[in-house]
Design an enzyme around this catalytic site. Structure first.
Site, short mmCIF file in Angstrom:
data_model
loop_
_atom_site.label_atom_id
_atom_site.label_comp_id
_atom_site.label_asym_id
_atom_site.label_seq_id
_atom_site.Cartn_x
_atom_site.Cartn_y
_atom_site.Cartn_z
CG HIS A 50 160.32 31.49 8.33
ND1 HIS A 50 160.18 31.24 7.16
CD2 HIS A 50 159.26 30.91 8.76
CE1 HIS A 50 158.93 31.15 6.53
NE2 HIS A 50 158.21 30.70 7.91
P1 TYD Z 1 156.60 27.12 9.09
O1 TYD Z 1 157.25 27.32 7.68
O2 TYD Z 1 157.57 27.65 10.26
O3 TYD Z 1 155.31 27.83 9.17
P2 TYD Z 1 154.77 29.42 9.13
O4 TYD Z 1 155.98 30.12 8.16
O5 TYD Z 1 153.54 29.45 8.56
O6 TYD Z 1 154.83 29.89 10.34
O7 TYD Z 1 156.12 25.26 9.48
C1 TYD Z 1 155.45 25.12 10.40
C2 TYD Z 1 155.72 23.81 10.72
O8 TYD Z 1 155.19 22.87 9.66
C3 TYD Z 1 157.19 23.34 10.77
O9 TYD Z 1 157.53 22.27 11.62
C4 TYD Z 1 157.67 22.89 9.42
C5 TYD Z 1 156.07 22.22 8.87
N1 TYD Z 1 156.07 22.25 7.32
C6 TYD Z 1 156.18 21.09 6.73
O10 TYD Z 1 156.39 20.05 7.18
N2 TYD Z 1 156.04 21.15 5.33
C7 TYD Z 1 155.78 22.41 4.64
O11 TYD Z 1 155.67 22.34 3.44
C8 TYD Z 1 155.76 23.51 5.58
C9 TYD Z 1 155.68 24.88 4.98
C10 TYD Z 1 155.77 23.38 6.88
#
Ligand code: TYD
Length: 135
Positions: A50
Site C-alpha cells: 500500500h
Molecule cells: P497494515 O497497515 O495494512 O499492515 P502492514 O502495512 O504492516 O501490512 O495494517 C494491518 C491491519 O492493522 C489493518 O486492518 C489496519 C490495522 N492497523 C490499525 O488498526 N492501526 C494501525 O496503526 C496500523 C498500522 C494498522
C-alpha cells in the site's frame, strides 16, 4: 516530492550496552503521532502492499532484519534494514512492501498521523493514477 532516505540515529556506545534514541522533528522530519511495531512474522510473509496519501513513516529494525521495497511510480528501491541505530524515512505517496523478515525480527514504525484507513491506497493501479494526477 520528498525523497526516501536512510537516517542514522545517535548511538551512545557503552560497555554496559549501547543506546540510541529518536526525537521527533530533530532526528526525523515529522512530529510523531503514532507508534506501532510488527513482530512474529512467519517465514516468507510479506507486509505492506500500500501507499499513504498523507502519512509519513520512519522504520527501524529494532531486532533482526527485513527489506523494505519502495516504489515512487518511477523507480523501485530496496532498503535492507538490520541495525537498530538507523532507520528508513518513507515520505507520503510511496508504494511499499516489507519482506524477507528474519526469525524474531521486530520492526518499529513511527508515523506522522493517527491511524486512518481512508489514508491508505491499497490498489497499485490507483496509486499510479494518483501520482499522474499530481504531476
Ligand atoms: P497494515 O497497515 O495494512 O499492515 P502492514 O502495512 O504492516 O501490512 O495494517 C494491518 C491491519 O492493522 C489493518 O486492518 C489496519 C490495522 N492497523 C490499525 O488498526 N492501526 C494501525 O496503526 C496500523 C498500522 C494498522
Amino acid at each position: 516530492m520528498k525523497k526516501s532516505k536512510i537516517i542514522n540515529l545517535p548511538k551512545i556506545l557503552d560497555r554496559r550496552g549501547n543506546l540510541s534514541f529518536i526525537e521527533a522533528e530533530n532526528h526525523i522530519p515529522f512530529d510523531i503521532k503514532r507508534t506501532y511495531w510488527i513482530y512474529d512474522v512467519p517465514g516468507g510473509e510479506t507486509r505492506g502492499g500500500h501507499a499513504y496519501k498523507e502519512n509519513e513513516e520512519f522504520i527501524v529494525a529494532l531486532s533482526g532484519s527485513f527489506d523494505v521495497v519502495l516504489d515512487d511510480g518511477k523507480e523501485r528501491k530496496v532498503y535492507s534494514l538490520n541495525r537498530s541505530y538507523y532507520g528508513l524515512y518513507v515520505p507520503k505517496l510511496y508504494w511499499r512492501e516489507m519482506e524477507n523478515f528474519s526469525t524474531n525480527s521486530l520492526a518499529l514504525v513511527l508515523s506522522s498521523t493517527e491511524y486512518s484507513e481512508s489514508d491508505y491506497i491499497r490498489d497499485y493501479n490507483l496509486f499510479i493514477q494518483l501520482l499522474n494526477r499530481n504531476d
